[in-house]
Design an enzyme around this catalytic site. Structure first.
Site, PDB file in Angstrom:
ATOM      1  N   SER A  50       0.858  -1.189   0.000  1.00  0.00           N
ATOM      2  CA  SER A  50       0.000   0.000   0.000  1.00  0.00           C
ATOM      3  C   SER A  50       0.897   1.244   0.000  1.00  0.00           C
ATOM      4  O   SER A  50       2.121   1.140   0.179  1.00  0.00           O
ATOM      5  CB  SER A  50      -0.874  -0.008   1.252  1.00  0.00           C
ATOM      6  OG  SER A  50      -0.049   0.163   2.397  1.00  0.00           O
ATOM      7  N   ASP A  83      -0.868  -1.570  -4.138  1.00  0.00           N
ATOM      8  CA  ASP A  83      -2.240  -1.711  -3.631  1.00  0.00           C
ATOM      9  C   ASP A  83      -2.844  -0.311  -3.436  1.00  0.00           C
ATOM     10  O   ASP A  83      -2.193   0.579  -2.885  1.00  0.00           O
ATOM     11  CB  ASP A  83      -2.166  -2.460  -2.289  1.00  0.00           C
ATOM     12  CG  ASP A  83      -3.514  -2.917  -1.780  1.00  0.00           C
ATOM     13  OD1 ASP A  83      -4.448  -3.068  -2.585  1.00  0.00           O
ATOM     14  OD2 ASP A  83      -3.625  -3.139  -0.543  1.00  0.00           O
ATOM     15  N   ASP A 105      -6.919   3.034  -7.708  1.00  0.00           N
ATOM     16  CA  ASP A 105      -8.213   3.029  -7.016  1.00  0.00           C
ATOM     17  C   ASP A 105      -8.873   4.392  -7.192  1.00  0.00           C
ATOM     18  O   ASP A 105      -8.801   5.257  -6.325  1.00  0.00           O
ATOM     19  CB  ASP A 105      -8.025   2.692  -5.529  1.00  0.00           C
ATOM     20  CG  ASP A 105      -9.363   2.637  -4.792  1.00  0.00           C
ATOM     21  OD1 ASP A 105     -10.402   2.913  -5.440  1.00  0.00           O
ATOM     22  OD2 ASP A 105      -9.376   2.328  -3.589  1.00  0.00           O
ATOM     23  N   HIS A 223     -11.451  -7.435  -2.540  1.00  0.00           N
ATOM     24  CA  HIS A 223     -10.701  -6.770  -1.462  1.00  0.00           C
ATOM     25  C   HIS A 223     -11.364  -7.102  -0.135  1.00  0.00           C
ATOM     26  O   HIS A 223     -12.476  -7.622  -0.091  1.00  0.00           O
ATOM     27  CB  HIS A 223     -10.701  -5.253  -1.671  1.00  0.00           C
ATOM     28  CG  HIS A 223      -9.718  -4.806  -2.684  1.00  0.00           C
ATOM     29  ND1 HIS A 223      -8.621  -4.045  -2.374  1.00  0.00           N
ATOM     30  CD2 HIS A 223      -9.649  -5.043  -4.024  1.00  0.00           C
ATOM     31  CE1 HIS A 223      -7.922  -3.816  -3.470  1.00  0.00           C
ATOM     32  NE2 HIS A 223      -8.515  -4.408  -4.487  1.00  0.00           N
ATOM     33  N   GLY A 224     -10.659  -6.776   0.942  1.00  0.00           N
ATOM     34  CA  GLY A 224     -11.239  -6.992   2.269  1.00  0.00           C
ATOM     35  C   GLY A 224     -11.596  -8.445   2.494  1.00  0.00           C
ATOM     36  O   GLY A 224     -12.622  -8.774   3.074  1.00  0.00           O
ATOM     37  N   SER A 225     -10.705  -9.358   2.027  1.00  0.00           N
ATOM     38  CA  SER A 225     -11.059 -10.779   2.025  1.00  0.00           C
ATOM     39  C   SER A 225     -10.443 -11.580   3.159  1.00  0.00           C
ATOM     40  O   SER A 225     -10.363 -12.805   3.069  1.00  0.00           O
ATOM     41  CB  SER A 225     -10.668 -11.408   0.685  1.00  0.00           C
ATOM     42  OG  SER A 225     -11.495 -10.887  -0.317  1.00  0.00           O
ATOM     43  N   SER A 226     -10.016 -10.909   4.207  1.00  0.00           N
ATOM     44  CA  SER A 226      -9.556 -11.687   5.362  1.00  0.00           C
ATOM     45  C   SER A 226     -10.745 -12.389   6.003  1.00  0.00           C
ATOM     46  O   SER A 226     -11.862 -11.858   6.016  1.00  0.00           O
ATOM     47  CB  SER A 226      -8.869 -10.778   6.377  1.00  0.00           C
ATOM     48  OG  SER A 226      -7.527 -10.570   6.002  1.00  0.00           O
ATOM     49  N   THR A 269      -5.294  -8.398   6.813  1.00  0.00           N
ATOM     50  CA  THR A 269      -5.640  -8.434   8.236  1.00  0.00           C
ATOM     51  C   THR A 269      -5.338  -9.786   8.896  1.00  0.00           C
ATOM     52  O   THR A 269      -4.826  -9.829  10.022  1.00  0.00           O
ATOM     53  CB  THR A 269      -7.135  -8.077   8.407  1.00  0.00           C
ATOM     54  OG1 THR A 269      -7.304  -6.727   7.952  1.00  0.00           O
ATOM     55  CG2 THR A 269      -7.583  -8.188   9.844  1.00  0.00           C
TER      56      THR A 269
HETATM   57  P1  13P Z   1      -8.250  -7.277   4.661  1.00  0.00           P
HETATM   58  O1  13P Z   1      -8.236  -6.100   5.586  1.00  0.00           O
HETATM   59  O2  13P Z   1      -9.572  -7.998   4.715  1.00  0.00           O
HETATM   60  O3  13P Z   1      -7.129  -8.207   4.848  1.00  0.00           O
HETATM   61  O4  13P Z   1      -8.167  -6.709   3.162  1.00  0.00           O
HETATM   62  C1  13P Z   1      -6.946  -6.364   2.591  1.00  0.00           C
HETATM   63  C2  13P Z   1      -7.111  -5.631   1.306  1.00  0.00           C
HETATM   64  O5  13P Z   1      -8.147  -5.589   0.679  1.00  0.00           O
HETATM   65  C3  13P Z   1      -5.901  -4.950   0.790  1.00  0.00           C
HETATM   66  O6  13P Z   1      -6.165  -4.182  -0.342  1.00  0.00           O
HETATM   67  O1  G3H Z   2      -5.766  -1.571   1.809  1.00  0.00           O
HETATM   68  C1  G3H Z   2      -5.677  -2.210   2.821  1.00  0.00           C
HETATM   69  C2  G3H Z   2      -4.490  -2.967   3.214  1.00  0.00           C
HETATM   70  O2  G3H Z   2      -4.817  -3.736   4.332  1.00  0.00           O
HETATM   71  C3  G3H Z   2      -3.290  -2.091   3.458  1.00  0.00           C
HETATM   72  O3  G3H Z   2      -3.457  -1.395   4.613  1.00  0.00           O
HETATM   73  O4  G3H Z   2      -2.962   0.990   4.034  1.00  0.00           O
HETATM   74  O5  G3H Z   2      -2.794   0.108   6.401  1.00  0.00           O
HETATM   75  O6  G3H Z   2      -1.101  -0.531   4.688  1.00  0.00           O
HETATM   76  P1  G3H Z   2      -2.518  -0.123   4.953  1.00  0.00           P
HETATM   77 ZN    ZN Z   3      -8.083  -3.333  -0.513  1.00  0.00          ZN
END
Ligand code: 13P
Ligand code: G3H
Ligand code: ZN
Length: 349
Positions: A50, A83, A105, A223-226, A269
């Protein structure tokens, strides 16, 4: 093996019907954990940073570490991805470093918080696509807005405010020519996604399937797939942490997504939780310890275990040796000739 184009990784995943985990990194131990898991499971892999990660680690440290990972693991295809790029300049700087893939994005304005208009999103994404493809670099775009905020990036909210509209997804793919498309289906970044195991009222797999039916040749990104497993939450809390009860995205829903066009699955995550739990355990149970290696080694092992489980669950395990990497210059030629054109009106023929 040199770093590989993310587009090639995703095209191969589509052929094989599997998904590829994209794991966030900020430091050497996280990169090593991913490579330990990739070696163990023989998986191709996407490593992503990121803007916050690039700032934390300093660009050059992080990129040299990735190059070291590629050199030390010649049998593993690795794509290095930006990212949540917030602007053309962010993506350009990643490409200048040698990243083989960028996410523009444009669902948010450059501040990384305010939802943008559809036209703004198309315009900035198209500009990045033109620039990146000329250089053989892959582009991921996003339509719809995720919930939550990570490191100051995100619109906040539950994730249900800006679910992707399938008609807009088709228009966006056509007008931008992105290689991969992130969609918003109710997930959010971070640990607090759902307050119970999610059902169809909050996790819109029906929307994902509708988009896949309209865009069968587009690589979709979740995204957000934890999954935010309870076992990992419990370890953090047992050793002095204070996480509130929470639910992530169940693995079986991700697998349903993979059967419906999802090729890239973003996970950060779960790895954060695994590392933090392992570090807390050492510091809580052995308070006399002060050598960072005493807690970073178990942290790295805990992350490798999660990554290797995800690689198996997403289906990428065993696929590292399936293909020979296409040089980035050849990818550029493929984009120029139109061979790699992804626009739905072209890809359908
Ligand atoms: P999580 O917070 O669900 O792991 O998502 C990570 C993500 O989408 C990074 O771009
Ligand atoms: O985009 C979400 C990822 O979990 C990266 O997070 O921006 O805190 O490094 P971050
Ligand atoms: Zn993301």
């Amino acid at each position: 093996m040199p770093l590989v184009s993310m587009r090639q990784l995703l095209d191969e995943a589509a052929k094989g019907g599997y998904g590829v985990g994209a794991f966030n990194v900020n430091d050497m131990e996280q990169i090593q954990a991913i490579m330990m898991a990739a070696r163990q499971t023989k998986s191709p892999v996407i490593v992503q940073a990121s803007r916050g990660a690039r700032a934390f680690a300093e660009d050059l440290y992080l990129f040299k570490l990735i190059q070291a990972a590629a050199e030390l693991n010649p049998d593993i295809p690795i794509a290095m991805h930006q990212d949540h790029g917030n602007s053309f300049e962010t993506c350009k700087s990643a490409i200048a470093l040698g990243y083989t893939s960028v996410m523009m994005d444009g669902s948010l304005k450059e501040d990384g918080k305010t939802p943008s208009t559809f036209e703004e999103n198309v315009e900035v994404t198209r500009r990045v696509v033109d620039y990146a493809h000329e250089r053989g670099v892959t582009v991921e775009g996003e339509i719809g807005v995720l919930g939550g905020v990570e490191d100051g990036h995100g619109a906040g909210g539950t994730g249900l405010e800006h679910i992707t509209d399938p008609d807009q997804a088709v228009e966006f793919a056509e007008r931008t020519g992105v290689d991969a498309l992130a969609i918003a289906i109710g997930t959010s970044h971070g640990a607090y996604k759902f307050n119970k195991k999610p059902d169809g009222s909050v996790l819109k797999m029906d929307v994902l399937i509708a988009i896949h039916n309209r865009l069968p040749h587009t690589h979709l990104v979740m995204h957000g797939s934890s999954s935010v497993p309870k076992e990992l939450q419990d370890i953090v809390n047992e050793y002095g942490g204070s996480l509130k009860p929470t639910w992530g995205v169940p693995i079986e829903e991700i697998q349903l997504g993979i059967r419906n066009g999802v090729r890239k699955v973003n996970v950060d995550t779960d790895n954060r939780l695994a590392m933090t739990g392992a570090i807390r355990k050492v510091l809580w149970t052995q308070p006399e310890k002060f050598d960072p290696r005493d807690y970073m080694k178990p942290a790295r092992e805990a992350m490798a275990k999660v990554v290797s489980e995800r690689m198996t669950e997403f289906g990428q395990a065993g696929h590292a040796g399936d293909y020979t990497p296409i040089p980035i210059s050849e990818m550029a030629a493929g984009y120029k000739s139109g061979k790699l054109d992804t626009r739905p009106s072209v890809a359908a023929h």
